[in-house]
Design a protein around this motif. Sequence first.
Motif, PDB file in Angstrom:
ATOM      1  N   ILE A  98      91.619  51.280  69.516  1.00  0.00           N
ATOM      2  CA  ILE A  98      91.940  50.924  70.898  1.00  0.00           C
ATOM      3  C   ILE A  98      91.670  52.091  71.836  1.00  0.00           C
ATOM      4  O   ILE A  98      91.157  51.900  72.950  1.00  0.00           O
ATOM      5  N   ALA A  99      91.988  53.300  71.399  1.00  0.00           N
ATOM      6  CA  ALA A  99      91.719  54.465  72.248  1.00  0.00           C
ATOM      7  C   ALA A  99      90.223  54.602  72.513  1.00  0.00           C
ATOM      8  O   ALA A  99      89.806  54.898  73.645  1.00  0.00           O
ATOM      9  N   VAL A 143      80.698  43.212  69.591  1.00  0.00           N
ATOM     10  CA  VAL A 143      80.677  42.287  68.460  1.00  0.00           C
ATOM     11  C   VAL A 143      80.450  42.985  67.121  1.00  0.00           C
ATOM     12  O   VAL A 143      80.409  42.318  66.085  1.00  0.00           O
ATOM     13  N   HIS A 144      80.308  44.295  67.128  1.00  0.00           N
ATOM     14  CA  HIS A 144      80.033  45.040  65.890  1.00  0.00           C
ATOM     15  C   HIS A 144      80.978  46.234  65.851  1.00  0.00           C
ATOM     16  O   HIS A 144      80.637  47.340  66.267  1.00  0.00           O
ATOM     17  N   HIS A 145      82.174  46.011  65.340  1.00  0.00           N
ATOM     18  CA  HIS A 145      83.250  46.994  65.388  1.00  0.00           C
ATOM     19  C   HIS A 145      84.050  46.848  64.092  1.00  0.00           C
ATOM     20  O   HIS A 145      84.534  45.764  63.782  1.00  0.00           O
ATOM     21  N   HIS A 146      84.195  47.943  63.358  1.00  0.00           N
ATOM     22  CA  HIS A 146      84.740  47.847  62.002  1.00  0.00           C
ATOM     23  C   HIS A 146      86.219  48.218  61.929  1.00  0.00           C
ATOM     24  O   HIS A 146      86.712  49.052  62.689  1.00  0.00           O
ATOM     25  N   LEU A 147      86.872  47.611  60.959  1.00  0.00           N
ATOM     26  CA  LEU A 147      88.261  47.939  60.648  1.00  0.00           C
ATOM     27  C   LEU A 147      88.365  48.244  59.161  1.00  0.00           C
ATOM     28  O   LEU A 147      87.479  47.894  58.377  1.00  0.00           O
ATOM     29  N   ASP A 185      92.952  50.758  49.847  1.00  0.00           N
ATOM     30  CA  ASP A 185      93.534  51.093  48.551  1.00  0.00           C
ATOM     31  C   ASP A 185      92.620  50.670  47.409  1.00  0.00           C
ATOM     32  O   ASP A 185      92.431  51.416  46.431  1.00  0.00           O
ATOM     33  N   ALA A 186      92.040  49.488  47.523  1.00  0.00           N
ATOM     34  CA  ALA A 186      91.169  48.979  46.465  1.00  0.00           C
ATOM     35  C   ALA A 186      89.902  49.830  46.333  1.00  0.00           C
ATOM     36  O   ALA A 186      89.440  50.113  45.223  1.00  0.00           O
ATOM     37  N   VAL A 187      89.329  50.238  47.471  1.00  0.00           N
ATOM     38  CA  VAL A 187      88.129  51.078  47.423  1.00  0.00           C
ATOM     39  C   VAL A 187      88.443  52.433  46.811  1.00  0.00           C
ATOM     40  O   VAL A 187      87.722  52.925  45.937  1.00  0.00           O
ATOM     41  N   LEU A 188      89.532  53.052  47.252  1.00  0.00           N
ATOM     42  CA  LEU A 188      89.837  54.410  46.805  1.00  0.00           C
ATOM     43  C   LEU A 188      90.160  54.488  45.318  1.00  0.00           C
ATOM     44  O   LEU A 188      90.070  55.565  44.718  1.00  0.00           O
ATOM     45  N   ARG A 189      90.513  53.375  44.722  1.00  0.00           N
ATOM     46  CA  ARG A 189      90.728  53.370  43.271  1.00  0.00           C
ATOM     47  C   ARG A 189      89.424  53.481  42.509  1.00  0.00           C
ATOM     48  O   ARG A 189      89.425  53.744  41.301  1.00  0.00           O
ATOM     49  N   ARG A 190      88.305  53.300  43.214  1.00  0.00           N
ATOM     50  CA  ARG A 190      87.018  53.219  42.531  1.00  0.00           C
ATOM     51  C   ARG A 190      85.996  54.247  42.991  1.00  0.00           C
ATOM     52  O   ARG A 190      85.094  54.594  42.236  1.00  0.00           O
ATOM     53  N   MET A 191      86.064  54.698  44.234  1.00  0.00           N
ATOM     54  CA  MET A 191      84.988  55.532  44.770  1.00  0.00           C
ATOM     55  C   MET A 191      85.486  56.322  45.958  1.00  0.00           C
ATOM     56  O   MET A 191      86.569  56.059  46.496  1.00  0.00           O
ATOM     57  N   ASP A 192      84.686  57.286  46.372  1.00  0.00           N
ATOM     58  CA  ASP A 192      84.948  58.001  47.613  1.00  0.00           C
ATOM     59  C   ASP A 192      84.801  57.041  48.779  1.00  0.00           C
ATOM     60  O   ASP A 192      84.027  56.094  48.730  1.00  0.00           O
ATOM     61  N   PHE A 193      85.536  57.340  49.835  1.00  0.00           N
ATOM     62  CA  PHE A 193      85.476  56.512  51.044  1.00  0.00           C
ATOM     63  C   PHE A 193      85.040  57.407  52.183  1.00  0.00           C
ATOM     64  O   PHE A 193      85.571  58.509  52.362  1.00  0.00           O
ATOM     65  N   PHE A 194      84.076  56.976  52.964  1.00  0.00           N
ATOM     66  CA  PHE A 194      83.611  57.760  54.091  1.00  0.00           C
ATOM     67  C   PHE A 194      84.794  58.075  55.008  1.00  0.00           C
ATOM     68  O   PHE A 194      85.540  57.166  55.377  1.00  0.00           O
ATOM     69  N   PRO A 195      85.041  59.337  55.365  1.00  0.00           N
ATOM     70  CA  PRO A 195      86.277  59.699  56.064  1.00  0.00           C
ATOM     71  C   PRO A 195      86.543  58.911  57.332  1.00  0.00           C
ATOM     72  O   PRO A 195      87.698  58.547  57.610  1.00  0.00           O
ATOM     73  N   LEU A 196      85.523  58.652  58.150  1.00  0.00           N
ATOM     74  CA  LEU A 196      85.764  57.920  59.386  1.00  0.00           C
ATOM     75  C   LEU A 196      86.300  56.524  59.119  1.00  0.00           C
ATOM     76  O   LEU A 196      87.100  56.007  59.896  1.00  0.00           O
ATOM     77  N   GLN A 197      85.857  55.933  58.036  1.00  0.00           N
ATOM     78  CA  GLN A 197      86.329  54.604  57.670  1.00  0.00           C
ATOM     79  C   GLN A 197      87.700  54.674  57.001  1.00  0.00           C
ATOM     80  O   GLN A 197      88.596  53.881  57.302  1.00  0.00           O
ATOM     81  N   ARG A 198      87.869  55.649  56.139  1.00  0.00           N
ATOM     82  CA  ARG A 198      89.139  55.817  55.431  1.00  0.00           C
ATOM     83  C   ARG A 198      90.290  56.050  56.403  1.00  0.00           C
ATOM     84  O   ARG A 198      91.396  55.530  56.233  1.00  0.00           O
ATOM     85  N   ASP A 199      90.047  56.835  57.454  1.00  0.00           N
ATOM     86  CA  ASP A 199      91.114  57.244  58.368  1.00  0.00           C
ATOM     87  C   ASP A 199      91.234  56.334  59.584  1.00  0.00           C
ATOM     88  O   ASP A 199      91.931  56.673  60.542  1.00  0.00           O
ATOM     89  N   TRP A 200      90.572  55.203  59.555  1.00  0.00           N
ATOM     90  CA  TRP A 200      90.645  54.254  60.668  1.00  0.00           C
ATOM     91  C   TRP A 200      92.081  53.778  60.886  1.00  0.00           C
ATOM     92  O   TRP A 200      92.830  53.560  59.921  1.00  0.00           O
ATOM     93  N   GLY A 254      77.023  45.932  70.626  1.00  0.00           N
ATOM     94  CA  GLY A 254      77.678  46.358  69.396  1.00  0.00           C
ATOM     95  C   GLY A 254      77.781  47.873  69.398  1.00  0.00           C
ATOM     96  O   GLY A 254      76.882  48.551  69.904  1.00  0.00           O
ATOM     97  N   THR A 255      78.853  48.430  68.850  1.00  0.00           N
ATOM     98  CA  THR A 255      79.033  49.886  68.877  1.00  0.00           C
ATOM     99  C   THR A 255      78.996  50.538  67.497  1.00  0.00           C
ATOM    100  O   THR A 255      78.711  51.722  67.383  1.00  0.00           O
ATOM    101  N   ASP A 256      79.335  49.772  66.442  1.00  0.00           N
ATOM    102  CA  ASP A 256      79.407  50.322  65.081  1.00  0.00           C
ATOM    103  C   ASP A 256      80.553  51.314  64.917  1.00  0.00           C
ATOM    104  O   ASP A 256      80.519  52.160  64.012  1.00  0.00           O
ATOM    105  N   PHE A 257      81.580  51.238  65.765  1.00  0.00           N
ATOM    106  CA  PHE A 257      82.748  52.084  65.574  1.00  0.00           C
ATOM    107  C   PHE A 257      83.326  51.813  64.181  1.00  0.00           C
ATOM    108  O   PHE A 257      83.376  50.676  63.753  1.00  0.00           O
ATOM    109  N   PRO A 258      83.745  52.842  63.431  1.00  0.00           N
ATOM    110  CA  PRO A 258      83.954  54.235  63.799  1.00  0.00           C
ATOM    111  C   PRO A 258      82.758  55.155  63.533  1.00  0.00           C
ATOM    112  O   PRO A 258      82.874  56.367  63.707  1.00  0.00           O
ATOM    113  N   TYR A 259      81.619  54.591  63.119  1.00  0.00           N
ATOM    114  CA  TYR A 259      80.474  55.446  62.803  1.00  0.00           C
ATOM    115  C   TYR A 259      79.803  55.992  64.051  1.00  0.00           C
ATOM    116  O   TYR A 259      79.107  57.012  63.991  1.00  0.00           O
ATOM    117  N   ARG A 260      79.949  55.314  65.162  1.00  0.00           N
ATOM    118  CA  ARG A 260      79.555  55.824  66.460  1.00  0.00           C
ATOM    119  C   ARG A 260      80.681  55.516  67.428  1.00  0.00           C
ATOM    120  O   ARG A 260      81.467  54.588  67.214  1.00  0.00           O
TER     121      ARG A 260
END
Length: 359
Positions: free
Chosen positions: A89-90, A57-61, A68-83, A317-323
Motif C-alpha cells: 500500500i505504501a 493489473v500486475h502486482h504480486h503478493l 512457509d511452503a516455499v521456504l521449506r523447499r528453496m530460497d525465496f527472493f528477499p523482496l518476495q519473502r519480505d512482502w 502493470g508494475t511487477d511490484f515488489p520486483y519494481r
Amino acid sequence: MQNLWCEPAGHSGFACACALPRRGLIRGALAAGAAALIPASLRAQAPTLPRRRRIDVHHHLTPPAYKDAVLRRMDFFPLQRDWTPQRTIADMDAAGIDVAILSVTTPGLAFAEGDERRRLARACNEYAAELMQRFPGRFGSFAALPLPDVEGSLAEAAYALDVLKADGVLLFTSYDGKWLGDPLFQPLYEELNRRRAIAATHPTSAPCCTNLQMPLFPDPLIEYGTDTTRTIGSLLFSGTAKRFPEIRFIFSHAGGTAPFLIERFEFQARIPASGAQLAGGVRPALGRFLYDTAQAANPVAMGGLLQVVPASQVVLGTDFPYRTCTEQVQGLAGLGLEDATLRRIESGNAEALLPRLKA
C-alpha cells in the motif's frame, strides 16, 4: 536449498544443475529489478506524479501459507519473502495507484504435489480475498490455480470466481513443458470461455532452459520474455485462441519478445496449416489479447507493442515488489503519449475490462 530463479513453475524437479549460490540472488536482483532496493529517502526525491486514477493489473503478493511452503523447499527472493500488505500500500500510494490486482508469482505452485497444491491454491486465494475485505477498494485478485491439475483448477476457479469474487485467474506461461495452447488445458478453457473470464498470464522458464551455464543471466532476464512469446505462439497457431475467443488473456511485460518477432509470426501464418488457425491474421489475433506494461515502460518495448496492437489493449502493470510502482508510472509518463492515451493505459482500459473498478 535451491535458488528461486532455478525452480520456476513448470520445472518439476529440485535437482536443477543451474542452481546459483546466494550471491547469485544478488546478481538476479540487479538483473530483474534492483531499483526496488533503492532507499525510500532517494525514491522520495523523484518528481511528483500527477494525480489521476491508476489501476495496476500486475502486482504480486506473498500469502503467509505460501511463503512457509516455499521456504521449506528453496530460497525465496528477499523482496518476495519480505512482502507485506503495508509495503504494498505504501508503494501504491507513492505512485498514485488506486487499485492493485494481486497475484502469486514464480515459483507458483509447481513445487507442491496433489492435494497440497490444491490446498495452497485455496490458501492463496482466500488470503487475497481477505485483503480485499480488509482494504476496501484497494485490491483485486487473479486467482492461483493448481495447474497442471485441470480437475483441481476447474474446482478452484469456480470457488475463487463465485465465492471469493476474484477478478480472474492467473496462468503461468508453461507447465511441465506444456504451453497454454496445449489440448491438456481445453476443459479449463471451455469453462473460462463460458464465463468470459480474465486469464492473466505470468512468465516462467521452460524446463529446457533452466540448466544453462550462464550464471550472469538469471532466468527472468531472458527466459521470461521468451516463454511469454512461446505461449502466445502456442495459443495462436494451435487454434486455441480462435476456439475460445471470450477468454480475455493478459500477457505480461508488453508481450515478451512477440512484438519484435512479428515478421516471423506473419511468415509462419503464410503456411496454410498455421494461417487457418488464426482469426483474421496475426495482427488482428494479437490485437484481441491484452498486454501489461510491467518492466516494459520504456520507449523501445512500448514503441514496439503499440506498433502491433492498439492502445486499447494495453494496461498498467508494475511487477511490484520486483519494481516500484513509481518507476513504472514515471516510465509511462515519459513516453510522450497523448494524455488521453496515457489515461486509457493507466486506468480506462482496466475499467473497461473490470467494470466494478470504475471510479
